[in-house]
Design a protein around this motif. Structure first.
Motif, PDB file in Angstrom:
ATOM      1  N   GLN A   2     -19.693 -22.706  -0.903  1.00 10.23           N
ATOM      2  CA  GLN A   2     -19.818 -20.974  -0.297  1.00 10.23           C
ATOM      3  C   GLN A   2     -20.133 -21.036   1.430  1.00 10.23           C
ATOM      4  O   GLN A   2     -21.458 -21.577   1.139  1.00 10.23           O
ATOM      5  N   ASP A   3     -19.544 -20.046   1.468  1.00 13.71           N
ATOM      6  CA  ASP A   3     -19.986 -20.272   3.205  1.00 13.71           C
ATOM      7  C   ASP A   3     -21.423 -19.281   3.136  1.00 13.71           C
ATOM      8  O   ASP A   3     -22.102 -19.921   3.578  1.00 13.71           O
ATOM      9  N   LEU A  38     -15.527 -14.760  13.502  1.00 11.53           N
ATOM     10  CA  LEU A  38     -14.332 -15.032  11.873  1.00 11.53           C
ATOM     11  C   LEU A  38     -14.677 -14.829  10.927  1.00 11.53           C
ATOM     12  O   LEU A  38     -15.894 -13.962  10.804  1.00 11.53           O
ATOM     13  N   SER A  39     -13.800 -14.305  10.377  1.00 18.22           N
ATOM     14  CA  SER A  39     -13.005 -13.821   9.024  1.00 18.22           C
ATOM     15  C   SER A  39     -13.849 -14.994   8.036  1.00 18.22           C
ATOM     16  O   SER A  39     -14.408 -15.949   8.098  1.00 18.22           O
ATOM     17  N   GLY A  40     -14.165 -14.128   6.907  1.00 17.70           N
ATOM     18  CA  GLY A  40     -14.467 -14.445   5.258  1.00 17.70           C
ATOM     19  C   GLY A  40     -14.154 -15.656   5.477  1.00 17.70           C
ATOM     20  O   GLY A  40     -14.401 -17.524   5.462  1.00 17.70           O
ATOM     21  N   GLY A  41     -12.342 -15.808   5.367  1.00 22.86           N
ATOM     22  CA  GLY A  41     -11.004 -17.002   4.868  1.00 22.86           C
ATOM     23  C   GLY A  41     -11.945 -17.606   6.276  1.00 22.86           C
ATOM     24  O   GLY A  41     -11.140 -18.630   5.975  1.00 22.86           O
ATOM     25  N   GLN A  42     -11.212 -17.198   7.791  1.00 18.96           N
ATOM     26  CA  GLN A  42     -11.564 -18.328   8.837  1.00 18.96           C
ATOM     27  C   GLN A  42     -12.005 -19.096   8.169  1.00 18.96           C
ATOM     28  O   GLN A  42     -12.286 -20.272   8.661  1.00 18.96           O
ATOM     29  N   ALA A  93     -15.842 -22.570  -3.448  1.00 19.46           N
ATOM     30  CA  ALA A  93     -15.408 -22.508  -3.088  1.00 19.46           C
ATOM     31  C   ALA A  93     -14.915 -21.074  -1.941  1.00 19.46           C
ATOM     32  O   ALA A  93     -14.486 -20.402  -0.764  1.00 19.46           O
ATOM     33  N   VAL A  94     -14.159 -20.548  -2.883  1.00 20.25           N
ATOM     34  CA  VAL A  94     -13.067 -19.482  -2.556  1.00 20.25           C
ATOM     35  C   VAL A  94     -14.184 -18.297  -3.376  1.00 20.25           C
ATOM     36  O   VAL A  94     -13.252 -17.075  -3.244  1.00 20.25           O
ATOM     37  N   VAL A 104      -6.883 -13.776   0.807  1.00 16.96           N
ATOM     38  CA  VAL A 104      -7.797 -14.055   1.601  1.00 16.96           C
ATOM     39  C   VAL A 104      -7.910 -15.618   0.619  1.00 16.96           C
ATOM     40  O   VAL A 104      -7.878 -17.226   0.969  1.00 16.96           O
ATOM     41  N   LYS A 105      -8.332 -15.338  -0.591  1.00 18.08           N
ATOM     42  CA  LYS A 105      -8.249 -16.431  -1.683  1.00 18.08           C
ATOM     43  C   LYS A 105      -7.732 -17.159  -1.528  1.00 18.08           C
ATOM     44  O   LYS A 105      -6.960 -18.368  -1.920  1.00 18.08           O
TER      45      LYS A 105
END
Ligand SMILES: Nc1ncnc2c1ncn2[C@@H]1O[C@H](COP(=O)(O)OP(=O)(O)OP(=O)(O)O)[C@@H](O)[C@H]1O
Ligand SMILES: [Mg+2]
Length: 260
Positions: A92-93, A151-155, A177-178, A185-186
């Motif tokens: 997870q980011d 960057l966006s979260g999805g990026q 991870a999502v 975005v998910k």
């Protein structure tokens, strides 16, 4: 290729006086390239611990993690090298998987250099751009020099997938991870994962709280409770006829999945 946990257990020993935690107890799990396997279960049930065991990030207390029948600690250098390339993590980011001070190009380029996939600045950059294109960050050129905060979260999540893909893995262990991404975005990242599975034959061990997502993308499900895998089966088996009481409770908490 086959990645397996065979009776794998992990006990975290208490420091002094405290009690030790049996985080994972005799887990058996198998995954091949092209599989989409989910691990579900309540918080603290041992999902992330099992993921870290499968990735070889923490040693098992007993049992084994095996790639094609060879247990992790008994691997020779070439086998270990192959393991590190073919089994990759996408975490997870928000957990800080990307260093804020490194550009996307550097974050991915370091992996390319470390694993000697390409040599020389231009070749490494070309490889990075190729990976970015692959995950839909197009044109890859326009993302190489950006920092994570640009960057966006999805990026960012796609960058993490690109960083794993650059090694041409056969299996990706994705822990929540999502989970932090909003619905659309998910869906995009999940579509990408599925597309990579079809195109490149990547297999996933997908760890999540999100049962509707499991229902949408996974084929096979392992249910964990208090460190144990209490039930496993195809998605259809688990969702249509959950045999373990805990799984029934879990599914009842996700009303949209109630069998039609
Ligand atoms: N490094 C550690 N030292 C001691 N105990 C740990 C350690 N890592 C995890 N644990 C314990 O092991 C158990 C399982 O934790 P784990 O992180 O695997 O759960 P999880 O299923 O991933 O939970 P979540 O859904 O909240 O992410 C928990 O009781 C946790 O407190
Ligand atoms: Mg976890």
């Amino acid at each position: 290729m086959l990645l397996e946990a065979c009776d794998a257990s992990k006990t975290f020993r208490a420091r002094r006086g405290g009690t030790s935690v049996d985080a994972v107890v005799s887990a058996n799990l198998a995954i091949r390239p092209g599989d989409f396997v989910a691990i579900v279960g309540e918080s603290g049930s041992g999902k992330s611990t099992l993921a870290r065991m499968l990735l070889g990030l923490i040693p098992v207390t007993s049992g084994t993690i095996q790639l094609d029948g060879v247990a992790l600690p008994t691997m020779d250098r070439p086998q270990r090298h192959r393991f590190r390339r073919t089994v990759q993590a996408v975490l997870q980011d928000p957990a800080g998987s990307l260093n804020p001070r490194k550009t996307v190009g550097r974050a991915i380029g370091e992996v390319v250099t470390l694993h000697r996939i390409a040599r020389g600045k231009d070749a490494v950059r070309a490889r990075v751009v190729e990976a970015l294109d692959l995950v839909g960050l197009t044109p890859g050129q326009s993302f190489v020099d950006r920092y994570p905060h640009e960057l966006s979260g999805g990026q960012r999540q796609r960058v993490l997938i690109a960083r794993a893909l650059v090694l041409d893995p056969r299996i990706i262990v994705a822990d929540e991870a999502v989970s932090a991404l909003d619905a659309s975005v998910k869906a995009g990242v999940l579509r990408l994962m599925n597309e990579l599975r079809e195109r490149l034959g990547v297999g996933y061990v997908f760890i999540t709280h999100d049962l509707p997502v499991v229902n949408k993308v996974c084929d096979y499900v392992y249910v964990m409770k208090s460190g144990e895998i209490v039930e496993s089966g195809t998605k259809e088996q688990i969702f249509a006829v959950p045999s373990h009481p805990y799984t029934r409770t879990l599914l009842a908490a996700a009303p949209t999945l109630a069998p039609a």
